[in-house]
Design a protein around this motif. Structure first.
Motif, PDB file in Angstrom:
ATOM      1  N   VAL A 165       0.847  -1.188   0.000  1.00  0.00           N
ATOM      2  CA  VAL A 165       0.000   0.000   0.000  1.00  0.00           C
ATOM      3  C   VAL A 165       0.884   1.239   0.000  1.00  0.00           C
ATOM      4  O   VAL A 165       2.054   1.191   0.385  1.00  0.00           O
ATOM      5  N   ALA A 166       0.303   2.363  -0.433  1.00  0.00           N
ATOM      6  CA  ALA A 166       1.018   3.636  -0.388  1.00  0.00           C
ATOM      7  C   ALA A 166       1.090   4.128   1.050  1.00  0.00           C
ATOM      8  O   ALA A 166       0.098   4.083   1.785  1.00  0.00           O
ATOM      9  N   MET A 167       2.265   4.591   1.465  1.00  0.00           N
ATOM     10  CA  MET A 167       2.450   5.045   2.841  1.00  0.00           C
ATOM     11  C   MET A 167       1.643   6.294   3.149  1.00  0.00           C
ATOM     12  O   MET A 167       1.357   6.581   4.316  1.00  0.00           O
ATOM     13  N   ARG A 168       1.274   7.059   2.130  1.00  0.00           N
ATOM     14  CA  ARG A 168       0.460   8.253   2.350  1.00  0.00           C
ATOM     15  C   ARG A 168      -1.031   7.928   2.392  1.00  0.00           C
ATOM     16  O   ARG A 168      -1.854   8.818   2.533  1.00  0.00           O
ATOM     17  N   GLY A 169      -1.372   6.659   2.256  1.00  0.00           N
ATOM     18  CA  GLY A 169      -2.777   6.276   2.268  1.00  0.00           C
ATOM     19  C   GLY A 169      -3.437   6.505   3.616  1.00  0.00           C
ATOM     20  O   GLY A 169      -2.775   6.619   4.651  1.00  0.00           O
ATOM     21  N   ASP A 170      -4.747   6.535   3.611  1.00  0.00           N
ATOM     22  CA  ASP A 170      -5.501   6.724   4.841  1.00  0.00           C
ATOM     23  C   ASP A 170      -5.354   5.481   5.715  1.00  0.00           C
ATOM     24  O   ASP A 170      -5.475   4.346   5.230  1.00  0.00           O
ATOM     25  N   PRO A 171      -5.063   5.642   7.018  1.00  0.00           N
ATOM     26  CA  PRO A 171      -4.907   4.469   7.896  1.00  0.00           C
ATOM     27  C   PRO A 171      -6.097   3.526   7.868  1.00  0.00           C
ATOM     28  O   PRO A 171      -5.937   2.312   7.962  1.00  0.00           O
ATOM     29  N   ALA A 172      -7.310   4.061   7.745  1.00  0.00           N
ATOM     30  CA  ALA A 172      -8.501   3.205   7.695  1.00  0.00           C
ATOM     31  C   ALA A 172      -8.490   2.335   6.448  1.00  0.00           C
ATOM     32  O   ALA A 172      -8.861   1.153   6.494  1.00  0.00           O
ATOM     33  N   ASP A 173      -8.062   2.903   5.309  1.00  0.00           N
ATOM     34  CA  ASP A 173      -8.003   2.124   4.070  1.00  0.00           C
ATOM     35  C   ASP A 173      -6.916   1.055   4.157  1.00  0.00           C
ATOM     36  O   ASP A 173      -7.099  -0.069   3.681  1.00  0.00           O
ATOM     37  N   ILE A 174      -5.765   1.408   4.752  1.00  0.00           N
ATOM     38  CA  ILE A 174      -4.686   0.433   4.908  1.00  0.00           C
ATOM     39  C   ILE A 174      -5.130  -0.708   5.811  1.00  0.00           C
ATOM     40  O   ILE A 174      -4.904  -1.889   5.517  1.00  0.00           O
ATOM     41  N   ALA A 175      -5.796  -0.374   6.912  1.00  0.00           N
ATOM     42  CA  ALA A 175      -6.277  -1.410   7.828  1.00  0.00           C
ATOM     43  C   ALA A 175      -7.299  -2.304   7.148  1.00  0.00           C
ATOM     44  O   ALA A 175      -7.319  -3.528   7.379  1.00  0.00           O
ATOM     45  N   ALA A 176      -8.145  -1.736   6.310  1.00  0.00           N
ATOM     46  CA  ALA A 176      -9.147  -2.530   5.602  1.00  0.00           C
ATOM     47  C   ALA A 176      -8.484  -3.529   4.653  1.00  0.00           C
ATOM     48  O   ALA A 176      -8.927  -4.685   4.546  1.00  0.00           O
ATOM     49  N   ARG A 177      -7.425  -3.101   3.961  1.00  0.00           N
ATOM     50  CA  ARG A 177      -6.687  -4.023   3.075  1.00  0.00           C
ATOM     51  C   ARG A 177      -6.067  -5.155   3.876  1.00  0.00           C
ATOM     52  O   ARG A 177      -6.108  -6.322   3.482  1.00  0.00           O
ATOM     53  N   ILE A 178      -5.456  -4.817   5.020  1.00  0.00           N
ATOM     54  CA  ILE A 178      -4.821  -5.841   5.859  1.00  0.00           C
ATOM     55  C   ILE A 178      -5.866  -6.836   6.353  1.00  0.00           C
ATOM     56  O   ILE A 178      -5.646  -8.057   6.321  1.00  0.00           O
ATOM     57  N   ALA A 179      -7.003  -6.320   6.814  1.00  0.00           N
ATOM     58  CA  ALA A 179      -8.040  -7.184   7.365  1.00  0.00           C
ATOM     59  C   ALA A 179      -8.650  -8.095   6.306  1.00  0.00           C
ATOM     60  O   ALA A 179      -9.024  -9.238   6.608  1.00  0.00           O
ATOM     61  N   ALA A 180      -8.747  -7.615   5.069  1.00  0.00           N
ATOM     62  CA  ALA A 180      -9.403  -8.399   4.025  1.00  0.00           C
ATOM     63  C   ALA A 180      -8.441  -9.339   3.301  1.00  0.00           C
ATOM     64  O   ALA A 180      -8.799 -10.485   3.001  1.00  0.00           O
ATOM     65  N   ASP A 181      -7.228  -8.872   3.017  1.00  0.00           N
ATOM     66  CA  ASP A 181      -6.334  -9.611   2.125  1.00  0.00           C
ATOM     67  C   ASP A 181      -5.213 -10.359   2.836  1.00  0.00           C
ATOM     68  O   ASP A 181      -4.567 -11.209   2.221  1.00  0.00           O
ATOM     69  N   LEU A 182      -4.971 -10.067   4.113  1.00  0.00           N
ATOM     70  CA  LEU A 182      -3.809 -10.674   4.774  1.00  0.00           C
ATOM     71  C   LEU A 182      -4.188 -11.479   6.020  1.00  0.00           C
ATOM     72  O   LEU A 182      -3.769 -12.631   6.162  1.00  0.00           O
ATOM     73  N   ILE A 183      -4.951 -10.894   6.902  1.00  0.00           N
ATOM     74  CA  ILE A 183      -5.199 -11.525   8.207  1.00  0.00           C
ATOM     75  C   ILE A 183      -5.884 -12.885   8.100  1.00  0.00           C
ATOM     76  O   ILE A 183      -5.465 -13.831   8.783  1.00  0.00           O
ATOM     77  N   PRO A 184      -6.919 -13.084   7.267  1.00  0.00           N
ATOM     78  CA  PRO A 184      -7.567 -14.404   7.232  1.00  0.00           C
ATOM     79  C   PRO A 184      -6.610 -15.536   6.844  1.00  0.00           C
ATOM     80  O   PRO A 184      -6.588 -16.584   7.490  1.00  0.00           O
ATOM     81  N   VAL A 185      -5.814 -15.335   5.790  1.00  0.00           N
ATOM     82  CA  VAL A 185      -4.870 -16.372   5.359  1.00  0.00           C
ATOM     83  C   VAL A 185      -3.782 -16.577   6.407  1.00  0.00           C
ATOM     84  O   VAL A 185      -3.432 -17.708   6.749  1.00  0.00           O
ATOM     85  N   HIS A 186      -3.266 -15.463   6.936  1.00  0.00           N
ATOM     86  CA  HIS A 186      -2.192 -15.579   7.917  1.00  0.00           C
ATOM     87  C   HIS A 186      -2.673 -16.296   9.171  1.00  0.00           C
ATOM     88  O   HIS A 186      -1.924 -17.080   9.771  1.00  0.00           O
ATOM     89  N   ARG A 187      -3.912 -16.073   9.576  1.00  0.00           N
ATOM     90  CA  ARG A 187      -4.445 -16.741  10.767  1.00  0.00           C
ATOM     91  C   ARG A 187      -4.465 -18.259  10.564  1.00  0.00           C
ATOM     92  O   ARG A 187      -4.049 -19.020  11.449  1.00  0.00           O
ATOM     93  N   ASP A 188      -4.923 -18.715   9.392  1.00  0.00           N
ATOM     94  CA  ASP A 188      -4.983 -20.150   9.124  1.00  0.00           C
ATOM     95  C   ASP A 188      -3.587 -20.761   9.030  1.00  0.00           C
ATOM     96  O   ASP A 188      -3.324 -21.831   9.592  1.00  0.00           O
ATOM     97  N   VAL A 189      -2.675 -20.088   8.328  1.00  0.00           N
ATOM     98  CA  VAL A 189      -1.322 -20.625   8.166  1.00  0.00           C
ATOM     99  C   VAL A 189      -0.587 -20.610   9.502  1.00  0.00           C
ATOM    100  O   VAL A 189       0.186 -21.527   9.816  1.00  0.00           O
TER     101      VAL A 189
END
Length: 238
Positions: A135-159
């Motif tokens: 993600v872009a570092m200048r992005g809104d923290p809420a948007d960055i958190a939404a990307r992490i929650a949707a695209d990273l956390i579910p897979v990482h939790r299972d692995v």
């Protein structure tokens, strides 16, 4: 002008009200009369304000606002090299032990790379189990958190759970192999033992010849080299 001992002194008439204002409004050395000395620094201008605004944030400045958007179970932690905190990396730690690593790569400035972190393991990771969110570092923290929650956390939790289970099984296997190797060594006079994780080797000289018993997890192999009255025996497993 009045001459006094060869020097000149100018007599300037100052309005009493103005004189009182000058004395009360300014202290010694031109500092405010409050007694608080300000740091010696150049005045802030519109140019320096624009330069401050245009300065990109560091990774160390981003975790706290992102963590607030992710929820109360994630704790931001600075990344360190020894005792020195790093500006280009940080870590999120979940209450259950999961970790996310944040970093700015030298070959991709201005972008934040977030990936799941794991304890030391020999787990055979498959494609997609260690993907990174960019993600872009200048992005809104809420948007960055939404990307992490949707695209990273579910897979990482299972692995993360699979890695934990794999590490537990490996630790149990190491204990079993070590126990079996030491038991065999105690039953064979003069036997020597070498243990390496989930594998072990018990070997004994036969004069002439040698016997080697290998343990690899739940597999046992036996090798006889130059045993009396026999040819070399290949290893076998059971």
């Amino acid at each position: 002008m009045v001459a006094i001992k060869g020097q000149f002194r100018a007599h300037i008439q100052v309005d009493p009200a103005l004189e009182l204002g000058l004395i009360s409004g300014v202290g010694r050395g031109g500092q405010p009369s409050t007694g608080t000395r300000r740091a010696n620094r150049p005045p802030t201008t519109s140019l320096t304000r624009r330069r401050t605004i245009n300065t990109p944030p560091t990774v160390a400045e981003l975790p706290h606002p992102i963590a607030l958007e992710l929820g109360g179970n994630w704790r931001p932690q600075p990344a360190r090299h020894g005792v020195q905190e790093l500006d280009h990396a940080a870590t999120f730690i979940h209450l259950d032990g999961r970790q996310l690593h944040l970093s700015e790569r030298f070959d991709d400035p201005g972008h934040l790379h977030i990936r799941g972190a794991f304890h030391t393991t020999d787990y055979p990771f498959r494609r997609g189990e260690r993907d990174t969110v960019r993600v872009a570092m200048r992005g809104d923290p809420a948007d960055i958190a939404a990307r992490i929650a949707a695209d990273l956390i579910p897979v990482h939790r299972d692995v993360h759970e699979r890695v934990k289970e794999h590490n537990r099984a490996q630790a149990e296997m190491r204990r079993d192999v070590e126990e079996a190797a030491r038991d065999l060594s105690a039953r064979l006079p003069g036997a020597r033992t070498r243990i390496d994780g989930t594998t072990a080797l018990v070997y004994m000289d036969l004069e002439p010849g040698e016997v080697r018993i290998g343990l690899d997890g739940d597999t046992v192999s036996l090798v006889l080299n130059d045993a009396p009255g026999s040819s070399p025996t290949p290893s076998y497993s059971r």
